[in-house]
Design an enzyme around this catalytic site. Structure first.
Site, PDB file in Angstrom:
ATOM      1  N   ARG A   3     -22.700  67.182   7.638  1.00  0.00           N
ATOM      2  CA  ARG A   3     -23.421  67.217   8.925  1.00  0.00           C
ATOM      3  C   ARG A   3     -23.842  68.635   9.321  1.00  0.00           C
ATOM      4  O   ARG A   3     -23.855  68.985  10.504  1.00  0.00           O
ATOM      5  CB  ARG A   3     -22.557  66.668  10.071  1.00  0.00           C
ATOM      6  CG  ARG A   3     -22.024  65.294   9.853  1.00  0.00           C
ATOM      7  CD  ARG A   3     -23.067  64.217  10.130  1.00  0.00           C
ATOM      8  NE  ARG A   3     -22.400  62.939  10.248  1.00  0.00           N
ATOM      9  CZ  ARG A   3     -22.143  62.142   9.220  1.00  0.00           C
ATOM     10  NH1 ARG A   3     -22.551  62.471   8.009  1.00  0.00           N
ATOM     11  NH2 ARG A   3     -21.525  60.991   9.412  1.00  0.00           N
ATOM     12  N   SER A  36     -22.004  58.798  16.910  1.00  0.00           N
ATOM     13  CA  SER A  36     -20.652  59.390  16.876  1.00  0.00           C
ATOM     14  C   SER A  36     -20.653  60.632  17.744  1.00  0.00           C
ATOM     15  O   SER A  36     -21.391  61.575  17.471  1.00  0.00           O
ATOM     16  CB  SER A  36     -20.279  59.787  15.451  1.00  0.00           C
ATOM     17  OG  SER A  36     -20.406  58.689  14.600  1.00  0.00           O
ATOM     18  N   GLU A  58     -19.971  66.333  17.788  1.00  0.00           N
ATOM     19  CA  GLU A  58     -21.098  66.395  16.837  1.00  0.00           C
ATOM     20  C   GLU A  58     -22.406  66.519  17.631  1.00  0.00           C
ATOM     21  O   GLU A  58     -23.379  67.117  17.187  1.00  0.00           O
ATOM     22  CB  GLU A  58     -21.114  65.110  15.988  1.00  0.00           C
ATOM     23  CG  GLU A  58     -22.282  65.038  15.016  1.00  0.00           C
ATOM     24  CD  GLU A  58     -22.208  63.839  14.065  1.00  0.00           C
ATOM     25  OE1 GLU A  58     -21.130  63.581  13.499  1.00  0.00           O
ATOM     26  OE2 GLU A  58     -23.240  63.172  13.894  1.00  0.00           O
TER      27      GLU A  58
END
Ligand code: FAD
Ligand code: NAP
Length: 356
Positions: free
Chosen positions: A182, A256, A352
Protein backbone atom coordinates in the site's frame (compact mmCIF):
# COMPACT_ATOMS: atom_id res chain seq x y z
CA UNK A 1 -13.59 21.01 -20.70
CA UNK A 2 -11.69 22.43 -17.73
CA UNK A 3 -13.65 23.29 -14.57
CA UNK A 4 -12.35 26.00 -12.26
CA UNK A 5 -14.69 26.44 -9.29
CA UNK A 6 -14.48 28.56 -6.13
CA UNK A 7 -15.71 27.59 -2.67
CA UNK A 8 -16.57 24.13 -3.97
CA UNK A 9 -18.34 21.52 -1.80
CA UNK A 10 -16.41 18.24 -1.71
CA UNK A 11 -19.43 16.28 -0.47
CA UNK A 12 -19.61 14.36 -3.76
CA UNK A 13 -15.82 14.09 -4.06
CA UNK A 14 -15.33 11.75 -1.08
CA UNK A 15 -16.89 8.34 -0.54
CA UNK A 16 -17.28 8.99 3.21
CA UNK A 17 -19.97 11.50 2.14
CA UNK A 18 -18.61 14.14 4.46
CA UNK A 19 -19.22 17.79 3.82
CA UNK A 20 -16.19 20.01 3.47
CA UNK A 21 -15.32 22.84 1.15
CA UNK A 22 -12.20 23.79 -0.73
CA UNK A 23 -11.27 27.29 -1.80
CA UNK A 24 -10.69 26.31 -5.42
CA UNK A 25 -11.40 23.12 -7.36
CA UNK A 26 -9.80 22.56 -10.74
CA UNK A 27 -10.72 19.61 -12.95
CA UNK A 28 -8.95 18.96 -16.25
CA UNK A 29 -9.59 16.47 -19.05
CA UNK A 30 -6.22 16.54 -20.80
CA UNK A 31 -2.57 16.99 -19.91
CA UNK A 32 -2.61 20.26 -21.84
CA UNK A 33 -5.47 21.54 -19.67
CA UNK A 34 -3.51 20.52 -16.58
CA UNK A 35 -0.44 22.44 -17.77
CA UNK A 36 -2.70 25.42 -18.49
CA UNK A 37 -4.18 25.16 -14.98
CA UNK A 38 -0.71 24.97 -13.41
CA UNK A 39 0.08 28.22 -15.19
CA UNK A 40 -2.77 29.91 -13.31
CA UNK A 41 -1.66 28.79 -9.82
CA UNK A 42 -0.59 31.72 -7.71
CA UNK A 43 0.20 32.48 -4.09
CA UNK A 44 -3.38 31.68 -3.06
CA UNK A 45 -2.97 28.14 -4.38
CA UNK A 46 0.10 27.31 -2.32
CA UNK A 47 -1.80 24.55 -0.51
CA UNK A 48 -2.61 21.88 -3.09
CA UNK A 49 -4.47 18.62 -2.82
CA UNK A 50 -4.40 16.10 -5.67
CA UNK A 51 -7.69 14.25 -5.48
CA UNK A 52 -8.99 11.25 -7.36
CA UNK A 53 -12.39 9.80 -6.45
CA UNK A 54 -11.81 10.51 -2.74
CA UNK A 55 -12.31 6.87 -1.72
CA UNK A 56 -9.35 6.93 0.63
CA UNK A 57 -10.01 10.31 2.17
CA UNK A 58 -11.36 11.64 5.47
CA UNK A 59 -12.09 15.35 5.50
CA UNK A 60 -12.10 16.77 9.02
CA UNK A 61 -12.35 20.42 8.02
CA UNK A 62 -12.59 22.70 5.02
CA UNK A 63 -9.53 22.61 2.81
CA UNK A 64 -8.06 26.09 2.59
CA UNK A 65 -6.40 25.52 -0.72
CA UNK A 66 -6.78 24.24 -4.26
CA UNK A 67 -7.85 20.76 -5.25
CA UNK A 68 -6.59 19.35 -8.54
CA UNK A 69 -8.72 16.59 -9.97
CA UNK A 70 -7.84 14.58 -13.06
CA UNK A 71 -10.60 13.68 -15.47
CA UNK A 72 -8.09 12.53 -18.10
CA UNK A 73 -9.76 9.61 -19.83
CA UNK A 74 -8.88 6.95 -22.35
CA UNK A 75 -7.71 3.36 -22.46
CA UNK A 76 -5.38 2.75 -25.36
CA UNK A 77 -3.60 -0.39 -26.44
CA UNK A 78 -0.05 0.81 -27.07
CA UNK A 79 1.77 -2.39 -27.97
CA UNK A 80 3.35 -5.20 -26.06
CA UNK A 81 6.23 -5.55 -23.65
CA UNK A 82 8.51 -7.14 -26.25
CA UNK A 83 8.19 -4.00 -28.39
CA UNK A 84 8.99 -1.75 -25.40
CA UNK A 85 11.60 -3.40 -23.16
CA UNK A 86 11.37 -2.18 -19.60
CA UNK A 87 13.80 0.60 -18.85
CA UNK A 88 14.50 -1.09 -15.52
CA UNK A 89 15.26 -4.56 -16.94
CA UNK A 90 18.86 -5.27 -16.05
CA UNK A 91 19.01 -8.37 -18.21
CA UNK A 92 16.92 -9.52 -21.15
CA UNK A 93 14.70 -11.77 -19.05
CA UNK A 94 11.74 -9.52 -18.51
CA UNK A 95 11.33 -8.51 -22.16
CA UNK A 96 11.90 -12.04 -23.47
CA UNK A 97 9.43 -13.61 -21.08
CA UNK A 98 6.96 -10.82 -21.62
CA UNK A 99 6.18 -11.16 -25.31
CA UNK A 100 2.64 -12.35 -24.58
CA UNK A 101 1.83 -9.26 -22.57
CA UNK A 102 0.00 -6.25 -23.93
CA UNK A 103 0.42 -2.68 -22.74
CA UNK A 104 -2.67 -0.62 -21.95
CA UNK A 105 -2.19 3.12 -21.37
CA UNK A 106 -4.99 4.60 -19.27
CA UNK A 107 -5.85 8.18 -18.38
CA UNK A 108 -5.55 8.88 -14.65
CA UNK A 109 -9.20 9.96 -14.45
CA UNK A 110 -10.55 6.62 -15.65
CA UNK A 111 -12.36 4.58 -13.04
CA UNK A 112 -10.07 1.72 -12.00
CA UNK A 113 -12.83 -0.88 -12.09
CA UNK A 114 -13.73 0.11 -15.66
CA UNK A 115 -10.15 -0.77 -16.57
CA UNK A 116 -10.56 -4.19 -14.94
CA UNK A 117 -13.85 -4.77 -16.79
CA UNK A 118 -12.27 -3.67 -20.09
CA UNK A 119 -9.33 -6.04 -19.59
CA UNK A 120 -11.50 -9.02 -18.71
CA UNK A 121 -13.78 -8.36 -21.71
CA UNK A 122 -10.76 -8.21 -24.05
CA UNK A 123 -8.92 -11.28 -22.73
CA UNK A 124 -6.10 -9.35 -21.03
CA UNK A 125 -5.36 -10.84 -17.64
CA UNK A 126 -3.76 -9.90 -14.35
CA UNK A 127 -6.19 -7.34 -12.94
CA UNK A 128 -9.12 -9.65 -12.06
CA UNK A 129 -8.33 -9.98 -8.34
CA UNK A 130 -8.40 -6.20 -8.05
CA UNK A 131 -12.03 -6.13 -9.14
CA UNK A 132 -14.42 -3.55 -7.69
CA UNK A 133 -11.79 -1.49 -5.86
CA UNK A 134 -13.20 2.04 -5.92
CA UNK A 135 -11.19 4.97 -7.18
CA UNK A 136 -9.37 6.17 -10.25
CA UNK A 137 -6.40 4.98 -12.27
CA UNK A 138 -4.10 7.73 -10.95
CA UNK A 139 -4.57 6.67 -7.34
CA UNK A 140 -4.15 2.98 -8.19
CA UNK A 141 -0.50 3.77 -8.90
CA UNK A 142 -0.09 5.96 -5.80
CA UNK A 143 -1.68 3.50 -3.39
CA UNK A 144 -0.41 0.26 -4.90
CA UNK A 145 -3.95 -1.01 -4.48
CA UNK A 146 -4.21 -4.61 -3.40
CA UNK A 147 -6.78 -7.29 -2.75
CA UNK A 148 -7.18 -11.04 -2.77
CA UNK A 149 -3.47 -11.73 -3.00
CA UNK A 150 -2.75 -9.27 -5.85
CA UNK A 151 -1.17 -5.85 -5.96
CA UNK A 152 -1.34 -3.43 -8.85
CA UNK A 153 2.46 -3.01 -8.85
CA UNK A 154 2.65 -6.41 -10.49
CA UNK A 155 0.88 -5.12 -13.59
CA UNK A 156 2.21 -1.55 -13.70
CA UNK A 157 4.64 -0.87 -16.52
CA UNK A 158 5.00 2.91 -16.52
CA UNK A 159 3.58 5.95 -14.75
CA UNK A 160 3.53 9.36 -16.42
CA UNK A 161 3.31 12.43 -14.25
CA UNK A 162 3.51 16.21 -14.22
CA UNK A 163 5.12 18.28 -11.47
CA UNK A 164 2.33 20.59 -10.30
CA UNK A 165 4.81 23.25 -9.21
CA UNK A 166 6.94 23.46 -12.34
CA UNK A 167 4.97 21.73 -15.10
CA UNK A 168 7.91 19.34 -15.68
CA UNK A 169 6.87 16.04 -17.24
CA UNK A 170 8.38 12.75 -16.20
CA UNK A 171 7.88 9.04 -16.71
CA UNK A 172 8.56 6.54 -13.90
CA UNK A 173 9.21 2.89 -14.61
CA UNK A 174 7.94 0.42 -12.06
CA UNK A 175 11.25 0.16 -10.16
CA UNK A 176 11.34 3.93 -9.76
CA UNK A 177 7.88 3.87 -8.18
CA UNK A 178 9.41 1.99 -5.19
CA UNK A 179 6.32 -0.05 -4.50
CA UNK A 180 5.68 -1.70 -1.17
CA UNK A 181 2.58 -2.79 0.73
CA UNK A 182 0.00 0.00 0.00
CA UNK A 183 2.91 2.33 -0.59
CA UNK A 184 4.88 4.03 -3.35
CA UNK A 185 7.27 6.89 -3.95
CA UNK A 186 4.26 9.11 -4.75
CA UNK A 187 3.24 9.02 -1.08
CA UNK A 188 6.56 10.44 0.04
CA UNK A 189 6.56 14.12 1.07
CA UNK A 190 9.27 14.91 -1.49
CA UNK A 191 7.25 13.34 -4.33
CA UNK A 192 3.73 14.58 -3.63
CA UNK A 193 4.09 17.21 -6.36
CA UNK A 194 3.80 14.55 -9.07
CA UNK A 195 0.32 14.47 -10.53
CA UNK A 196 -0.14 11.23 -12.41
CA UNK A 197 -1.58 11.75 -15.88
CA UNK A 198 -1.34 8.23 -17.37
CA UNK A 199 -0.63 4.74 -16.12
CA UNK A 200 0.42 1.97 -18.50
CA UNK A 201 -0.49 -1.50 -17.31
CA UNK A 202 0.95 -4.74 -18.67
CA UNK A 203 -1.59 -7.53 -18.99
CA UNK A 204 -1.06 -11.12 -19.99
CA UNK A 205 -2.84 -12.84 -22.84
CA UNK A 206 -2.67 -16.03 -20.76
CA UNK A 207 -5.14 -16.45 -17.91
CA UNK A 208 -3.51 -17.77 -14.76
CA UNK A 209 -6.16 -17.46 -12.07
CA UNK A 210 -5.12 -16.79 -8.49
CA UNK A 211 -7.71 -18.51 -6.35
CA UNK A 212 -5.85 -19.25 -3.14
CA UNK A 213 -6.77 -16.16 -1.16
CA UNK A 214 -9.57 -16.25 1.40
CA UNK A 215 -12.83 -17.81 0.29
CA UNK A 216 -12.44 -17.39 -3.49
CA UNK A 217 -11.94 -21.08 -4.21
CA UNK A 218 -14.66 -22.26 -1.83
CA UNK A 219 -17.08 -19.69 -3.24
CA UNK A 220 -16.35 -20.87 -6.80
CA UNK A 221 -16.80 -24.49 -5.73
CA UNK A 222 -20.13 -23.59 -4.14
CA UNK A 223 -21.12 -22.37 -7.61
CA UNK A 224 -19.93 -25.64 -9.17
CA UNK A 225 -16.94 -23.98 -10.89
CA UNK A 226 -13.53 -25.71 -10.77
CA UNK A 227 -11.72 -23.82 -13.54
CA UNK A 228 -13.23 -20.36 -13.74
CA UNK A 229 -13.00 -18.02 -16.67
CA UNK A 230 -11.74 -14.53 -15.85
CA UNK A 231 -15.32 -13.26 -16.09
CA UNK A 232 -16.48 -15.89 -13.59
CA UNK A 233 -13.64 -15.02 -11.21
CA UNK A 234 -14.46 -11.32 -11.53
CA UNK A 235 -18.14 -11.99 -10.80
CA UNK A 236 -17.24 -14.15 -7.80
CA UNK A 237 -15.07 -11.37 -6.33
CA UNK A 238 -17.81 -8.81 -7.00
CA UNK A 239 -20.27 -10.95 -5.07
CA UNK A 240 -17.88 -11.63 -2.17
CA UNK A 241 -17.05 -7.94 -1.85
CA UNK A 242 -20.66 -6.80 -2.09
CA UNK A 243 -21.65 -9.23 0.67
CA UNK A 244 -18.97 -7.95 3.04
CA UNK A 245 -18.22 -4.32 2.27
CA UNK A 246 -20.59 -1.37 2.52
CA UNK A 247 -21.46 0.26 -0.81
CA UNK A 248 -20.29 3.89 -0.56
CA UNK A 249 -23.32 4.91 -2.64
CA UNK A 250 -25.47 3.76 0.29
CA UNK A 251 -23.23 4.06 3.36
CA UNK A 252 -20.32 6.47 3.39
CA UNK A 253 -16.95 4.81 4.01
CA UNK A 254 -13.38 4.74 2.75
CA UNK A 255 -12.77 0.98 2.80
CA UNK A 256 -10.21 -0.34 5.28
CA UNK A 257 -9.62 2.55 7.63
CA UNK A 258 -6.44 1.09 9.14
CA UNK A 259 -3.51 -0.80 7.73
CA UNK A 260 -2.95 -4.30 8.99
CA UNK A 261 -0.08 -4.08 11.49
CA UNK A 262 3.06 -6.07 10.86
CA UNK A 263 4.78 -7.01 14.13
CA UNK A 264 8.12 -8.59 14.97
CA UNK A 265 8.16 -12.31 15.72
CA UNK A 266 8.85 -11.83 19.41
CA UNK A 267 5.79 -9.62 19.81
CA UNK A 268 3.74 -12.07 17.78
CA UNK A 269 4.76 -15.02 19.97
CA UNK A 270 3.77 -13.16 23.13
CA UNK A 271 0.42 -12.14 21.63
CA UNK A 272 -0.26 -15.66 20.43
CA UNK A 273 0.29 -16.98 23.93
CA UNK A 274 -2.26 -14.50 25.23
CA UNK A 275 -4.71 -15.04 22.35
CA UNK A 276 -4.39 -18.64 21.12
CA UNK A 277 -5.81 -19.02 17.62
CA UNK A 278 -5.24 -15.37 16.76
CA UNK A 279 -5.40 -15.01 12.94
CA UNK A 280 -2.07 -14.05 11.41
CA UNK A 281 -0.12 -14.18 8.17
CA UNK A 282 3.61 -14.72 7.77
CA UNK A 283 5.24 -11.74 6.06
CA UNK A 284 8.89 -12.78 6.44
CA UNK A 285 10.93 -14.98 8.77
CA UNK A 286 10.99 -12.10 11.25
CA UNK A 287 7.60 -10.44 10.69
CA UNK A 288 3.96 -11.41 11.02
CA UNK A 289 0.83 -9.54 9.89
CA UNK A 290 -2.18 -9.48 12.20
CA UNK A 291 -5.56 -8.44 10.77
CA UNK A 292 -6.46 -5.08 12.32
CA UNK A 293 -10.15 -5.93 11.85
CA UNK A 294 -9.79 -8.88 14.23
CA UNK A 295 -8.14 -6.71 16.90
CA UNK A 296 -10.87 -4.08 16.60
CA UNK A 297 -13.50 -6.79 16.89
CA UNK A 298 -11.77 -8.17 20.00
CA UNK A 299 -12.06 -4.71 21.53
CA UNK A 300 -15.81 -4.97 21.08
CA UNK A 301 -16.15 -2.36 18.36
CA UNK A 302 -17.65 -4.41 15.51
CA UNK A 303 -21.06 -2.99 14.62
CA UNK A 304 -20.77 -0.30 17.32
CA UNK A 305 -20.88 3.47 16.94
CA UNK A 306 -19.65 6.68 18.48
CA UNK A 307 -22.15 9.35 17.57
CA UNK A 308 -22.86 9.16 13.86
CA UNK A 309 -19.61 7.37 13.08
CA UNK A 310 -19.66 3.61 13.26
CA UNK A 311 -17.76 0.37 12.73
CA UNK A 312 -19.14 -1.82 9.93
CA UNK A 313 -20.95 -4.88 11.27
CA UNK A 314 -19.46 -7.30 8.71
CA UNK A 315 -15.85 -6.06 8.66
CA UNK A 316 -14.53 -4.12 11.66
CA UNK A 317 -11.70 -2.63 9.60
CA UNK A 318 -14.20 -0.39 7.85
CA UNK A 319 -15.46 2.75 9.58
CA UNK A 320 -18.75 4.08 8.28
CA UNK A 321 -20.73 7.28 8.19
CA UNK A 322 -24.07 6.29 9.69
CA UNK A 323 -25.61 9.43 8.25
CA UNK A 324 -24.56 13.04 8.56
CA UNK A 325 -21.34 12.30 10.44
CA UNK A 326 -18.68 14.98 10.46
CA UNK A 327 -15.05 14.20 9.78
CA UNK A 328 -14.26 15.04 13.39
CA UNK A 329 -16.70 12.39 14.60
CA UNK A 330 -15.02 9.76 12.43
CA UNK A 331 -11.63 10.95 13.61
CA UNK A 332 -12.73 10.64 17.23
CA UNK A 333 -13.86 7.08 16.58
CA UNK A 334 -10.55 6.37 14.85
CA UNK A 335 -8.56 7.71 17.82
CA UNK A 336 -10.67 5.80 20.35
CA UNK A 337 -10.13 2.56 18.44
CA UNK A 338 -6.37 3.17 18.18
CA UNK A 339 -6.23 3.76 21.93
CA UNK A 340 -8.32 0.66 22.77
CA UNK A 341 -6.25 -1.59 20.50
CA UNK A 342 -3.05 -0.18 21.97
CA UNK A 343 -4.25 -0.89 25.52
CA UNK A 344 -5.36 -4.43 24.75
CA UNK A 345 -2.64 -5.60 22.35
CA UNK A 346 0.22 -3.12 22.69
CA UNK A 347 0.02 -2.56 18.94
CA UNK A 348 -0.45 0.86 17.35
CA UNK A 349 -2.82 0.91 14.38
CA UNK A 350 -2.03 3.35 11.59
CA UNK A 351 -4.75 4.80 9.39
CA UNK A 352 -4.59 3.84 5.73
CA UNK A 353 -7.02 6.65 4.92
CA UNK A 354 -5.61 10.12 4.21
CA UNK A 355 -6.87 12.49 6.90
CA UNK A 356 -7.17 16.18 6.09
P1 FAD B 1 -8.12 9.38 -3.55
O1 FAD B 1 -8.70 8.90 -2.28
O2 FAD B 1 -8.74 10.54 -4.19
O3 FAD B 1 -6.57 9.67 -3.34
C1 FAD B 1 -5.74 8.69 -2.78
C2 FAD B 1 -4.28 9.21 -2.82
O4 FAD B 1 -3.85 9.24 -4.18
C3 FAD B 1 -4.11 10.63 -2.31
O5 FAD B 1 -2.84 10.70 -1.70
C4 FAD B 1 -4.13 11.49 -3.55
O6 FAD B 1 -3.41 12.69 -3.40
C5 FAD B 1 -3.44 10.56 -4.54
N1 FAD B 1 -3.86 10.76 -5.93
C6 FAD B 1 -5.10 10.57 -6.45
N2 FAD B 1 -5.08 10.78 -7.78
C7 FAD B 1 -3.80 11.13 -8.10
C8 FAD B 1 -3.15 11.48 -9.30
N3 FAD B 1 -3.77 11.53 -10.48
N4 FAD B 1 -1.83 11.80 -9.26
C9 FAD B 1 -1.14 11.76 -8.08
N5 FAD B 1 -1.71 11.45 -6.91
C10 FAD B 1 -3.03 11.13 -6.92
N6 FAD B 1 -7.97 -0.15 -1.53
C11 FAD B 1 -7.23 -1.24 -1.81
O7 FAD B 1 -6.02 -1.16 -1.98
N7 FAD B 1 -7.83 -2.46 -1.90
C12 FAD B 1 -9.15 -2.65 -1.74
O8 FAD B 1 -9.65 -3.76 -1.86
C13 FAD B 1 -9.95 -1.50 -1.45
N8 FAD B 1 -11.27 -1.62 -1.24
C14 FAD B 1 -12.01 -0.52 -0.95
C15 FAD B 1 -13.38 -0.67 -0.75
C16 FAD B 1 -14.18 0.43 -0.47
C17 FAD B 1 -15.66 0.24 -0.28
C18 FAD B 1 -13.60 1.72 -0.43
C19 FAD B 1 -14.45 2.92 -0.20
C20 FAD B 1 -12.23 1.88 -0.60
C21 FAD B 1 -11.42 0.77 -0.86
N9 FAD B 1 -10.04 0.87 -1.04
C22 FAD B 1 -9.30 -0.23 -1.35
C23 FAD B 1 -9.37 2.17 -0.89
C24 FAD B 1 -9.40 3.02 -2.18
O9 FAD B 1 -10.36 2.55 -3.07
C25 FAD B 1 -8.03 3.04 -2.89
O10 FAD B 1 -7.06 3.59 -2.04
C26 FAD B 1 -8.08 3.84 -4.19
O11 FAD B 1 -6.90 3.65 -4.92
C27 FAD B 1 -8.30 5.33 -3.98
O12 FAD B 1 -8.59 5.90 -5.24
P2 FAD B 1 -9.15 7.38 -5.35
O13 FAD B 1 -9.15 7.75 -6.79
O14 FAD B 1 -10.44 7.47 -4.66
O15 FAD B 1 -8.01 8.19 -4.60
P1 NAP C 1 -10.24 -10.81 4.92
O1 NAP C 1 -10.22 -11.83 3.85
O2 NAP C 1 -11.28 -10.83 5.98
O3 NAP C 1 -8.82 -10.80 5.63
C1 NAP C 1 -8.55 -9.88 6.68
C2 NAP C 1 -7.14 -9.40 6.49
O4 NAP C 1 -6.25 -10.47 6.61
C3 NAP C 1 -6.97 -8.81 5.12
O5 NAP C 1 -7.05 -7.43 5.23
C4 NAP C 1 -5.65 -9.34 4.64
O6 NAP C 1 -4.64 -8.39 4.70
C5 NAP C 1 -5.28 -10.45 5.59
N1 NAP C 1 -5.30 -11.72 4.85
C6 NAP C 1 -6.33 -12.53 4.64
N2 NAP C 1 -5.96 -13.63 3.95
C7 NAP C 1 -4.64 -13.48 3.71
C8 NAP C 1 -3.67 -14.26 3.07
N3 NAP C 1 -3.97 -15.44 2.53
N4 NAP C 1 -2.41 -13.79 3.01
C9 NAP C 1 -2.09 -12.61 3.55
N5 NAP C 1 -2.97 -11.82 4.18
C10 NAP C 1 -4.22 -12.24 4.27
O7 NAP C 1 -10.24 -9.37 4.23
P2 NAP C 1 -11.43 -8.58 3.56
O8 NAP C 1 -11.75 -7.41 4.38
O9 NAP C 1 -12.54 -9.50 3.15
O10 NAP C 1 -10.73 -8.05 2.24
C11 NAP C 1 -10.39 -8.93 1.19
C12 NAP C 1 -9.29 -8.31 0.36
O11 NAP C 1 -9.72 -7.02 -0.14
C13 NAP C 1 -8.02 -8.04 1.17
O12 NAP C 1 -6.92 -8.26 0.33
C14 NAP C 1 -8.11 -6.59 1.52
O13 NAP C 1 -6.83 -5.99 1.62
C15 NAP C 1 -8.86 -6.01 0.34
N6 NAP C 1 -9.63 -4.85 0.78
C16 NAP C 1 -8.97 -3.69 0.98
C17 NAP C 1 -9.65 -2.56 1.37
C18 NAP C 1 -8.93 -1.25 1.52
O14 NAP C 1 -9.60 -0.24 1.67
N7 NAP C 1 -7.64 -1.24 1.49
C19 NAP C 1 -11.03 -2.62 1.61
C20 NAP C 1 -11.67 -3.83 1.43
C21 NAP C 1 -10.97 -4.95 1.01
P3 NAP C 1 -4.29 -7.42 3.49
O15 NAP C 1 -5.33 -6.37 3.51
O16 NAP C 1 -2.96 -6.94 3.93
O17 NAP C 1 -4.30 -8.21 2.23
Amino acid sequence: MMKDLRNHSLLHNNTFAIEGRCRRFVEFETKEELLQAIGTLGDDDRRLMILGAGSNLLLTKDFEGTVLHSAIGGMQLVGDTAMQPAADATDGTQAAAASDEILLRCGSGEKWDDVVAHCVANGWYGAENLTLIPGDVGASAVQNIGAYGAEVKDIIWRVEAVDVHTGEERSFDVAECQYAYRNSIFKRADHRQWLITYVTYRLSKRFEPRLDYGNIRSELQRRGIDSPTAAQLRQCIIDIRRAKLPDPEVTGNAGSFFMNPVVGREKFVSLEQQYPGMPHYEVSPTEVKIPAGWMIEQCGWKGKALGRAGVHDKQALVLVNRGGATGSEVLQLCQTIISDVEKKFGVTLRPEVNIY
